[in-house]
Design an enzyme around this catalytic site. Structure first.
Site, PDB file in Angstrom:
ATOM      1  N   SER A 253       0.861  -1.180   0.000  1.00 18.41           N
ATOM      2  CA  SER A 253       0.000   0.000   0.000  1.00 18.41           C
ATOM      3  C   SER A 253       0.897   1.230   0.000  1.00 18.41           C
ATOM      4  O   SER A 253       2.111   1.117   0.127  1.00 18.41           O
ATOM      5  CB  SER A 253      -0.880  -0.002   1.251  1.00 18.41           C
ATOM      6  OG  SER A 253      -0.039   0.101   2.388  1.00 18.41           O
ATOM      7  N   LYS A 254       0.277   2.379  -0.129  1.00 15.23           N
ATOM      8  CA  LYS A 254       1.076   3.602  -0.176  1.00 15.23           C
ATOM      9  C   LYS A 254       1.911   3.758   1.086  1.00 15.23           C
ATOM     10  O   LYS A 254       3.011   4.258   1.053  1.00 15.23           O
ATOM     11  CB  LYS A 254       0.155   4.810  -0.340  1.00 15.23           C
ATOM     12  CG  LYS A 254      -0.587   4.759  -1.670  1.00 15.23           C
ATOM     13  CD  LYS A 254      -0.449   6.058  -2.422  1.00 15.23           C
ATOM     14  CE  LYS A 254      -0.994   5.950  -3.830  1.00 15.23           C
ATOM     15  NZ  LYS A 254      -2.463   6.047  -3.858  1.00 15.23           N
ATOM     16  N   ARG A 255       1.331   3.334   2.208  1.00 19.52           N
ATOM     17  CA  ARG A 255       2.097   3.449   3.461  1.00 19.52           C
ATOM     18  C   ARG A 255       3.162   2.368   3.589  1.00 19.52           C
ATOM     19  O   ARG A 255       3.998   2.405   4.464  1.00 19.52           O
ATOM     20  CB  ARG A 255       1.152   3.359   4.672  1.00 19.52           C
ATOM     21  CG  ARG A 255       0.364   4.623   4.898  1.00 19.52           C
ATOM     22  CD  ARG A 255      -0.586   4.437   6.047  1.00 19.52           C
ATOM     23  NE  ARG A 255       0.131   4.166   7.295  1.00 19.52           N
ATOM     24  CZ  ARG A 255       0.739   5.090   8.019  1.00 19.52           C
ATOM     25  NH1 ARG A 255       0.746   6.337   7.605  1.00 19.52           N
ATOM     26  NH2 ARG A 255       1.338   4.787   9.148  1.00 19.52           N
ATOM     27  N   ARG A 256       3.063   1.378   2.725  1.00 18.68           N
ATOM     28  CA  ARG A 256       4.040   0.294   2.784  1.00 18.68           C
ATOM     29  C   ARG A 256       4.720   0.116   1.438  1.00 18.68           C
ATOM     30  O   ARG A 256       4.636  -0.927   0.804  1.00 18.68           O
ATOM     31  CB  ARG A 256       3.364  -0.990   3.226  1.00 18.68           C
ATOM     32  CG  ARG A 256       2.989  -0.962   4.687  1.00 18.68           C
ATOM     33  CD  ARG A 256       2.494  -2.291   5.171  1.00 18.68           C
ATOM     34  NE  ARG A 256       2.395  -2.311   6.612  1.00 18.68           N
ATOM     35  CZ  ARG A 256       1.415  -1.744   7.300  1.00 18.68           C
ATOM     36  NH1 ARG A 256       0.448  -1.129   6.669  1.00 18.68           N
ATOM     37  NH2 ARG A 256       1.397  -1.803   8.614  1.00 18.68           N
TER      38      ARG A 256
END
Ligand code: GLU
Length: 511
Positions: A253-256
């Protein structure tokens, strides 16, 4: 003589290059290099609605930064060009004419609505959406007349009932039943080939021997094999590499980490370290080495040693950064992002090893570029580059990324170490502060530590002698030596300063 190894990376220019794509490019590149072959870059821009030149430019810039430079490609040219699919339409047409003439493909006049209806009724019945063949046997003359009249049409490949086996270097033997595929579209009504069709023709025309790509494409492979069969072409060797997941074991994901590769450049990672890290996402060298130079990677890489299980990209933003799970790093400033990144990752460990091991002359210009983002440090680099370079040679062992260097410089270049008013001043005013400072000074004078470990030990001993612990011990020493409550890790800072400077700083702040 066996034919040469030729691999390719075939990005669709409809977004950023992120770690999934970059790893695919790297594996193709390394596999070709390890075997004296060639690595080709092909831009798959047949999806007119989604492809942009801007995305292509960013993808190429990312690959260039990583040093994954093709032997043939849109910028390099080569004997099998053009290397952009939108410039190869004539080539696909030749193949389509042949398939139509041989009756192996046929025009289909289904409208959007018809296709949607078919999909809807399959969905209701809970069965796979397979084309019902309604135009498969349309008389040739009738089809020609409709084409002449300007009716829109796509072209479908005729698919029989057969077993399709993918012999995959990573996934092993995977079987598919072509009846679950049905006659599928190879040329869209806009005249552009579908991905599956263009890819087969291009891989063949470009003499690609190995197709290394993400496992997400495994389900496309039977279609591609059926096209190969219809065209009477030899199959390349397939290798579908495992998925990359985030630290939550889910899709990135964007955070990962699902962010542009250029982000990692801007955060101060070295391309060699990033490649080393990516190489280990799903591949392990026989000798178990983890820290490998580009030359090692080019020598050792073998796609047959790739694992089937997903690999974990351990870059992630800590909870301190952003709010929602899918918070957009694009919405964050670079500074916010930097603060939010988890530091204890294998990527950082590797990057630190590269920064330590690199030739100073080679990495100093890049380090200086990062330092120069700060106005004061930029001036200092201009004024006394030798001094700044010398500091870098000392601090680099503590850096995970180039970006970590600036706080060291700010601390080390401080003209005067003054006690900050407020909390810092209060810490030194406490009655238990003085004995701690005196004990620490005495130990440093006697033992003259020079390493972070030596200074840790000196602080510990000061604690033992005075009975001070935790904050009362460490914060006191920090404020005494820096005048401030926050800053670098003390043992690292002290080791760079050396015992004399540490003592002189303490005398400036705490007398
Ligand atoms: N253009 C495809 C993609 O970006 C390439 C797939 C392939 O390598 O065959 O996913």
């Amino acid at each position: 003589m066996s034919s040469p190894i030729r691999t390719r990376f075939a990005p669709s220019p409809s977004g950023f290059l992120h770690v999934g794509g970059a790893r695919t490019a790297l594996f193709n590149y390394l596999y070709a290099k390890a075997r004296g072959g060639q690595y080709v870059l092909r831009v798959e821009d047949t999806d007119q609605a989604r492809s942009t030149r801007e995305s292509e430019r960013m993808i190429l810039e990312s690959l260039n930064w990583l040093g994954i430079v093709p032997d043939e490609g849109p910028d390099e040219g080569g004997p099998y060009g053009p290397y952009r699919q939108s410039e190869r339409l004539d080539i696909y047409k030749k193949y389509t004419t042949k398939l139509l003439e041989e009756g192996l493909a046929y025009p289909c006049f289904c409208t959007e609505e018809e296709l949607e209806q078919m999909q809807e009724s399959s969905r209701k019945l809970g069965i796979p959406n397979i084309y019902d063949g309604r135009y498969a046997n349309l008389p040739k003359e009738e089809a020609e007349a409709r084409i002449k009249a300007g009716d829109p049409y796509s072209i479908r490949l005729r698919v029989g009932a057969e077993e399709v086996v993918v012999n995959d270097l990573v996934q092993g033997k995977v079987k598919f039943d072509s009846r679950l595929i049905g006659d599928f579209i190879i040329v869209k009504s806009d005249g552009f080939p579908t991905y599956n069709y263009a890819v087969v023709i291009d891989d063949n025309e470009m003499k690609i021997s190995h197709v290394i790509r993400g496992v997400g494409h495994l389900s496309n492979t039977p279609r591609q094999i059926l096209i190969h069969r219809a065209l009477g072409l030899d199959l390349p060797q397939y290798a579908h590499i495992s998925e990359i997941v985030g630290t939550d074991k889910k899709k990135l994901s964007k955070r990962r980490g699902a962010t542009s590769i250029l982000f990692f450049r801007d955060l101060g990672y070295l391309p060699e370290a990033f490649n080393n890290y990516m190489a280990l996402l799903g591949w392990y060298p026989e000798d178990g080495a983890e820290f490998m130079s580009s030359a090692d990677l080019k020598r050792k890489f073998d796609v047959a040693r790739c694992s089937k299980s997903p690999s974990m990209f351990d870059f992630f933003l800590t909870d301190k950064g952003g709010d929602a799970e899918d918070a957009k790093p694009e919405g964050m400033t670079l500074d916010e992002l930097k603060k939010a990144i988890n530091k204890k990752t294998k990527l950082n460990w590797l990057n630190n090893k590269y920064i330590r091991a690199a030739d100073l002359d080679e990495i100093w210009p890049e380090a200086a570029r990062f330092l120069s983002r700060d106005k004061e440090l930029a001036d200092a680099v201009k004024k006394d580059p030798d001094k700044m370079r010398k500091i870098f040679s000392e601090v680099r062992i503590y850096l995970d990324t180039f970006d970590d260097a600036a706080p060291f410089y700010r601390e080390l270049l401080k003209q005067k170490i003054a006690l900050e008013p407020g909390e810092a001043a209060e810490v030194l005013a406490l009655p238990e502060a003085k004995p701690v400072i005196e004990a620490f000074k005495q130990i440093v004078k006697e033992t003259r530590p020079t390493t972070p470990e030596g200074f840790s030990e000196a602080m510990k001993q000061a604690g033992v002698q005075t009975g001070a612990k935790g904050r009362a011990l460490f914060m006191t020493i920090r404020v005494a030596a820096t005048g401030s409550m926050t800053g670098l890790e003390l043992p690292n800072l002290f080791a760079i300063l050396g015992p004399d400077q540490v003592l002189s700083r303490i005398s400036q702040v705490a007398g």
